[in-house]
Design a protein around this motif. Structure first.
Motif, PDB file in Angstrom:
ATOM      1  N   SER A 124       0.845  -0.977   0.118  1.00 10.67           N
ATOM      2  CA  SER A 124       0.169   0.110   0.088  1.00 10.67           C
ATOM      3  C   SER A 124       0.905   1.156   0.037  1.00 10.67           C
ATOM      4  CB  SER A 124      -0.930  -0.049   1.286  1.00 10.67           C
ATOM      5  OG  SER A 124      -1.505   1.365   1.170  1.00 10.67           O
ATOM      6  N   LYS A 126      -0.621   3.932   0.602  1.00  8.63           N
ATOM      7  CA  LYS A 126      -1.524   5.082   1.253  1.00  8.63           C
ATOM      8  C   LYS A 126      -0.941   5.379   2.714  1.00  8.63           C
ATOM      9  CE  LYS A 126      -4.940   4.980  -1.886  1.00  8.63           C
ATOM     10  NZ  LYS A 126      -4.017   4.902  -2.873  1.00  8.63           N
ATOM     11  N   LYS A 128      -1.810   6.424   5.599  1.00  8.15           N
ATOM     12  CA  LYS A 128      -2.847   6.150   6.752  1.00  8.15           C
ATOM     13  C   LYS A 128      -2.332   4.700   7.075  1.00  8.15           C
ATOM     14  CE  LYS A 128      -6.884   4.451   3.888  1.00  8.15           C
ATOM     15  NZ  LYS A 128      -6.595   3.193   3.791  1.00  8.15           N
ATOM     16  N   ASP A 129      -1.890   3.909   5.916  1.00 12.27           N
ATOM     17  CA  ASP A 129      -1.536   2.443   6.185  1.00 12.27           C
ATOM     18  C   ASP A 129      -0.215   2.290   6.941  1.00 12.27           C
ATOM     19  OD1 ASP A 129      -3.985   1.501   5.208  1.00 12.27           O
ATOM     20  OD2 ASP A 129      -3.190   1.486   3.298  1.00 12.27           O
ATOM     21  N   ALA A 136      -1.166  14.711   2.722  1.00 11.85           N
ATOM     22  CA  ALA A 136      -1.759  14.110   1.409  1.00 11.85           C
ATOM     23  C   ALA A 136      -2.011  12.671   1.488  1.00 11.85           C
ATOM     24  CB  ALA A 136      -0.791  14.470   0.086  1.00 11.85           C
ATOM     25  N   GLU A 137      -2.817  12.013   0.475  1.00 10.46           N
ATOM     26  CA  GLU A 137      -3.153  10.547   0.769  1.00 10.46           C
ATOM     27  C   GLU A 137      -1.886   9.595   0.444  1.00 10.46           C
ATOM     28  OE1 GLU A 137      -5.825   9.188  -2.098  1.00 10.46           O
ATOM     29  OE2 GLU A 137      -6.883   7.811  -0.739  1.00 10.46           O
ATOM     30  N   GLU A 138      -1.083  10.261  -0.175  1.00  8.34           N
ATOM     31  CA  GLU A 138       0.351   9.419  -0.677  1.00  8.34           C
ATOM     32  C   GLU A 138       1.426  10.211  -0.384  1.00  8.34           C
ATOM     33  OE1 GLU A 138      -0.777   8.133  -4.695  1.00  8.34           O
ATOM     34  OE2 GLU A 138      -1.150   6.108  -3.778  1.00  8.34           O
TER      35      GLU A 138
END
Ligand SMILES: N[C@H](CCC[C@H](N)C(=O)O)C(=O)O
Length: 279
Positions: A124, A126, A128-129, A136-138
């Protein structure tokens, strides 16, 4: 406590059969026996447990006693441990780990297990993972600041957290930056830090500062996270030889999964003496 000492391209752990749960994974004790002078000496401890879903369960602990979700070099050795100790006659094994299901196919030469291929699952990108505190998300070749210093890296999770930093040449000292990034608030559950040199589109060279263990000779999850980061940044093709201090891993990205092939070896068998159980 009987143990088996094993290494996967120099990433060495203390292995125990803990299916009867006699060992309580006390962090201070794991740190003590992982010490390279006062203990057995290892990058940490890995235990075999029973699983009600798969063949076995893997628990892995770094040298500081912290538990990691997954260990790539470790799971190759743990599968060899199970086979060599006749706990299974299967060479295709499914493990329950804190990162989820992982599949190991043992490699035998003249009847001896010399290594394995592992399905390391779906990576992943991301943040958050990991987790990573980022706006940002990535974070792909993204900039982040630790201790007033700007870094550029790619955040990848392969069940455990990694920040991959590509460099023109591998730095002499990875401890200063590795330690600071590992313990920075940017990564609330800390992080494994990879320093990577791209040799060509099928060859990477890297060093790793591991969460909870410091620099190790190799890191299987780190090599897998690095290959995925390099693919996202179009630096390599989908099959790559990864050169680490302790040896090479062959990693392929196929059908959304990362597959890693590498060596596994037993170095010795021993027993921790009773008086060492004193906390
Ligand atoms: N230090 C890592 C666990 C060990 C990973 C490494 N030894 C491997 O081969 O994958 C962590 O805390 O996430």
């Amino acid at each position: 406590m009987k143990f088996t000492k094993m290494e996967g391209i120099g990433n060495d752990y203390i292995y125990i059969d803990n299916r009867d749960h006699f060992f309580d994974y006390d962090p201070a004790f794991i740190t003590k026996i992982s010490d390279r002078h006062m203990g057995i000496g290892a990058d940490g401890l890995i235990a075999l447990e029973n699983s009600d879903k798969y063949d076995f369960k893997m628990r892995m602990f770094n040298a500081d006693g912290s538990e990691g979700q997954m260990c790539g070099n470790g799971i190759r050795c743990l599968a060899k441990f199970a086979y060599d100790n006749k706990l299974t006659d299967k060479t295709h094994l499914e493990f329950e780990t804190k990162a989820g299901k992982r599949i190991v196919d043992l490699i035998l030469e003249d009847g001896q297990v010399t290594g394995a291929t592992v399905d390391m699952g779906v990576p992943s990108s991301k943040v958050k993972d990991l987790p990573m505190v980022y706006d940002a998300e990535e974070c792909i070749n993204g900039e982040f600041v630790v201790g007033g210093k700007r870094y550029r890296g790619t955040a990848i999770s392969v069940g455990n957290p990694h920040i991959v930093m590509f460099t023109k040449h591998l730095p002499e000292d990875i401890e200063t930056d590795g330690f600071k990034i590992e313990h920075s608030g940017v990564f609330p559950e800390k992080v494994n830090v990879e320093f990577v040199e791209v040799i060509d589109r099928n060859h990477l060279k890297m060093r790793v500062w591991e969460r909870g263990s410091g620099e190790t000779l190799a890191c299987g999850t780190g090599a897998c996270a690095t290959v995925y980061a390099a693919i996202l940044e179009n630096k390599i093709d989908t099959t790559c030889d990864v050169e680490l201090l302790g040896g090479h891993l062959s990693i392929t990205y196929r059908d959304g999964h990362l597959f890693m092939t590498g060596q596994a070896r037993t170095t010795f068998i021993g027993e921790v003496m009773e008086e060492n159980y004193v906390r």
